[in-house]
Motif scaffolding. Sequence first.
Motif, PDB file in Angstrom:
ATOM      1  N   TRP A  29     -11.035  -9.251  11.548  1.00 52.06           N
ATOM      2  CA  TRP A  29     -10.498  -8.069  11.906  1.00 52.06           C
ATOM      3  C   TRP A  29      -9.747  -7.337  10.647  1.00 52.06           C
ATOM      4  N   THR A  60       3.978  -2.248   5.900  1.00 48.75           N
ATOM      5  CA  THR A  60       3.163  -2.274   7.102  1.00 48.75           C
ATOM      6  C   THR A  60       3.828  -1.289   8.219  1.00 48.75           C
ATOM      7  N   ALA A  64       2.230   2.016  10.056  1.00 46.89           N
ATOM      8  CA  ALA A  64       1.972   1.975  11.401  1.00 46.89           C
ATOM      9  C   ALA A  64       2.559   3.148  11.858  1.00 46.89           C
ATOM     10  N   GLU A  70      -2.860  -0.003  13.204  1.00 55.56           N
ATOM     11  CA  GLU A  70      -2.400  -0.478  14.669  1.00 55.56           C
ATOM     12  C   GLU A  70      -1.874  -2.066  14.352  1.00 55.56           C
ATOM     13  N   HIS A  71      -1.011  -2.456  15.241  1.00 54.38           N
ATOM     14  CA  HIS A  71      -0.787  -4.065  15.125  1.00 54.38           C
ATOM     15  C   HIS A  71      -0.120  -4.391  13.817  1.00 54.38           C
ATOM     16  N   SER A  72       1.245  -3.762  13.651  1.00 57.58           N
ATOM     17  CA  SER A  72       1.807  -3.959  12.236  1.00 57.58           C
ATOM     18  C   SER A  72       2.036  -5.359  11.875  1.00 57.58           C
ATOM     19  N   MET A  74       0.431  -7.942  12.989  1.00 60.69           N
ATOM     20  CA  MET A  74      -0.784  -8.645  12.861  1.00 60.69           C
ATOM     21  C   MET A  74      -1.158  -8.382  11.479  1.00 60.69           C
ATOM     22  N   ASN A  75      -1.385  -7.045  11.069  1.00 61.53           N
ATOM     23  CA  ASN A  75      -1.616  -6.570   9.456  1.00 61.53           C
ATOM     24  C   ASN A  75      -0.838  -7.360   8.620  1.00 61.53           C
TER      25      ASN A  75
END
Length: 341
Positions: A29, A60, A64, A70-72, A74-75
């Motif tokens: 991902w 992050t 975002a 997207e999904h800070s 998770m990044n």
Amino acid sequence: MARLLKYILILLVLGALLAGGSVAALYWWFNQPRVTMQEADLFSPVLFEVPRGSNGRQLTEKLAAEGYIEHSLMNYVAARLFMNADHIRAGVYAVHPADSPRSIWQRVVNGQQHLFQMTFIEGSEFSQWRDQLATHDYLETVTEGLTDQDIVAMIDPDAPAQHPEGLFFPDTYRFTAGTTDLQLLRQAYGRMQQTLDELWAERQDGLPISAPYQALILASIVEKETGATHERGLVASVFVNRLHTGMRLQSDPTIIYGLGDDYRGVIYRSDINQYTPYNTYRINGLPPTPIAMPGYEAIRATLNPEQSDYFYFVSSNDGQHIFSRTLEEHNRAVYQYQRNQ
């Protein structure tokens, strides 16, 4: 306490990923092109700034908040797991439409800032350079309020003249945000010195110029007289022939430069008759300084002109010129291509 809670949350997320065997999925991902861009930005990068003192979590959140990822959380977790997420460098960076989260992080971690560029065209004047430098959003201006002579003295106190014209090489220069205008000028000055030294060493024998700075002066006139590369050697030969025989150069661009702000868009008889140190209809030999920034081809043509017996040329109104050996031939060409229009 907030920092402790953040690290606890990260550990929990990492633990869940490891327990579920999802590290490979997260890695996949993290490497997928998934940057979200506005339609207007689909074919060009957008810029974002990483301020000094920023950490990975702040980066992050910033990406975002601006809608690029997207999904800070998770990044951030992926960045901490797969690279040194808190080792980021301040600067201005680009986000490209095909970026993955990892590619953005790599750029910031490695300090690969966006390179801006500025092009100074051949035949431009130093006043135009200063205008360009002063209006770039990401270039720091440190020469505001300084005279042209002040700037030359700061770059090279031993320059052959403290007049800036002709001393800087026209080209495209690339730089990162925060570069100063003086740094860019120093680079252009060094390029011109290097170019001039190389071409001076390869010059023809018997030229009527005795120093590299004189070559710059004559090359700037050649540059302003024609934009046709294939003509520069012939234009240079006309001026070399004139200098050899003691004729005045009689170059219209020198009149215009000498008039400065008094130039009215057309050269009048009164302008030709007016004395300025640059009016080569009134002075013998070369003017005191270059009248523009000559490019490589103009300098090369000046130091290695074609062999000809031409002493005159006139515009043929198509970007090129008609060359003549005698005044009689020249007058006929002037009548045909200028007065008869």
